[in-house]
Write a protein that holds these residues in place. Sequence first.
Motif, PDB file in Angstrom:
ATOM      1  N   ASP A  70       0.545  -1.221   0.001  1.00 48.02           N
ATOM      2  CA  ASP A  70      -0.046   0.016   0.052  1.00 48.02           C
ATOM      3  C   ASP A  70       1.030   1.169   0.067  1.00 48.02           C
ATOM      4  O   ASP A  70       0.518   2.148  -0.687  1.00 48.02           O
ATOM      5  CB  ASP A  70      -0.855   0.041   1.091  1.00 48.02           C
ATOM      6  CG  ASP A  70      -2.081  -0.959   1.124  1.00 48.02           C
ATOM      7  OD1 ASP A  70      -2.405  -1.327  -0.157  1.00 48.02           O
ATOM      8  OD2 ASP A  70      -2.799  -1.157   2.116  1.00 48.02           O
ATOM      9  N   ASP A  71       1.970   1.354   0.711  1.00 46.10           N
ATOM     10  CA  ASP A  71       2.538   2.644   1.078  1.00 46.10           C
ATOM     11  C   ASP A  71       4.159   2.538   0.696  1.00 46.10           C
ATOM     12  O   ASP A  71       4.705   3.530   0.755  1.00 46.10           O
ATOM     13  CB  ASP A  71       2.320   3.151   2.301  1.00 46.10           C
ATOM     14  CG  ASP A  71       3.145   2.251   3.250  1.00 46.10           C
ATOM     15  OD1 ASP A  71       3.394   1.034   3.169  1.00 46.10           O
ATOM     16  OD2 ASP A  71       3.488   2.562   4.402  1.00 46.10           O
ATOM     17  N   ALA A  72       4.559   1.376   0.185  1.00 41.65           N
ATOM     18  CA  ALA A  72       6.055   1.326  -0.263  1.00 41.65           C
ATOM     19  C   ALA A  72       5.942  -0.102  -1.152  1.00 41.65           C
ATOM     20  O   ALA A  72       5.311  -0.977  -1.000  1.00 41.65           O
ATOM     21  CB  ALA A  72       6.820   1.290   1.035  1.00 41.65           C
ATOM     22  N   TYR A 106       6.198   4.823  -5.952  1.00 35.62           N
ATOM     23  CA  TYR A 106       6.303   5.007  -4.479  1.00 35.62           C
ATOM     24  C   TYR A 106       7.218   6.028  -4.239  1.00 35.62           C
ATOM     25  O   TYR A 106       8.101   6.246  -5.078  1.00 35.62           O
ATOM     26  CB  TYR A 106       6.871   3.670  -4.105  1.00 35.62           C
ATOM     27  CG  TYR A 106       5.651   2.381  -4.319  1.00 35.62           C
ATOM     28  CD1 TYR A 106       4.792   2.410  -3.195  1.00 35.62           C
ATOM     29  CD2 TYR A 106       5.751   1.355  -5.344  1.00 35.62           C
ATOM     30  CE1 TYR A 106       3.665   1.393  -3.399  1.00 35.62           C
ATOM     31  CE2 TYR A 106       4.715   0.471  -5.380  1.00 35.62           C
ATOM     32  CZ  TYR A 106       3.832   0.439  -4.381  1.00 35.62           C
ATOM     33  OH  TYR A 106       2.858  -0.504  -4.515  1.00 35.62           O
ATOM     34  N   ASP A 107       7.001   6.465  -2.891  1.00 35.02           N
ATOM     35  CA  ASP A 107       8.151   7.200  -2.261  1.00 35.02           C
ATOM     36  C   ASP A 107       8.966   6.686  -1.364  1.00 35.02           C
ATOM     37  O   ASP A 107       9.897   7.464  -0.949  1.00 35.02           O
ATOM     38  CB  ASP A 107       7.285   8.372  -1.629  1.00 35.02           C
ATOM     39  CG  ASP A 107       6.227   9.186  -2.466  1.00 35.02           C
ATOM     40  OD1 ASP A 107       6.997   9.760  -3.672  1.00 35.02           O
ATOM     41  OD2 ASP A 107       5.336   9.670  -2.174  1.00 35.02           O
ATOM     42  N   ARG A 146      13.196   0.876   6.172  1.00 36.39           N
ATOM     43  CA  ARG A 146      12.755   1.720   5.087  1.00 36.39           C
ATOM     44  C   ARG A 146      13.530   2.971   4.690  1.00 36.39           C
ATOM     45  O   ARG A 146      14.387   3.357   5.301  1.00 36.39           O
ATOM     46  CB  ARG A 146      11.350   2.216   5.519  1.00 36.39           C
ATOM     47  CG  ARG A 146      10.334   2.918   4.885  1.00 36.39           C
ATOM     48  CD  ARG A 146       9.228   3.581   5.317  1.00 36.39           C
ATOM     49  NE  ARG A 146       8.511   4.127   4.593  1.00 36.39           N
ATOM     50  CZ  ARG A 146       7.165   3.685   4.312  1.00 36.39           C
ATOM     51  NH1 ARG A 146       6.974   2.466   4.439  1.00 36.39           N
ATOM     52  NH2 ARG A 146       6.297   4.289   3.427  1.00 36.39           N
TER      53      ARG A 146
END
Length: 153
Positions: A70-72, A106-107, A146
């Motif tokens: 979802d976020d990475a 992705y960030d 991360r």
Amino acid sequence: MTSRIRPATRHDLAAVQEIVQAAYRHYVVRIGREPGPLLDDYAALIGEARVHVAERDGLVLGLVVLLPQDDAMLLDNIAVAPAAQGSGLGRLMLDRAERMAIEAGYDAIELYTNEAMTENIALYTRIGYSETRRVEEKGLRRVYMRKALDRSP
């Protein structure tokens, strides 16, 4: 020597499995059981286009497994054949994984490693990853890390 990274095909399965065995088998004694990468279904991962291989002069010498989250982007596995370790191939694959994560929007890129794999934790810290959490999953003690990705051109 010419290196390239490309999507894995079913023809790469044996090489992928051989590299994973060679890269992770020695951790069994340290961890007390097989590490997660030794348990993965690489035929399925290749079929889902999640595996990329690194070739040098036509030989598959490394692999990277990326799983969108979802976020990475999750860097689920990276492995280099023992004969190619120390040659820069792992760094090339890490750089490519980061570019692929950026291209996918992705960030950040995330990974995990077993807490007993202290040399991996040190390496990832040196190249910009930060520890985010430690958890026990599937009977394995994992350290999640991360890295924020630079999306500038």
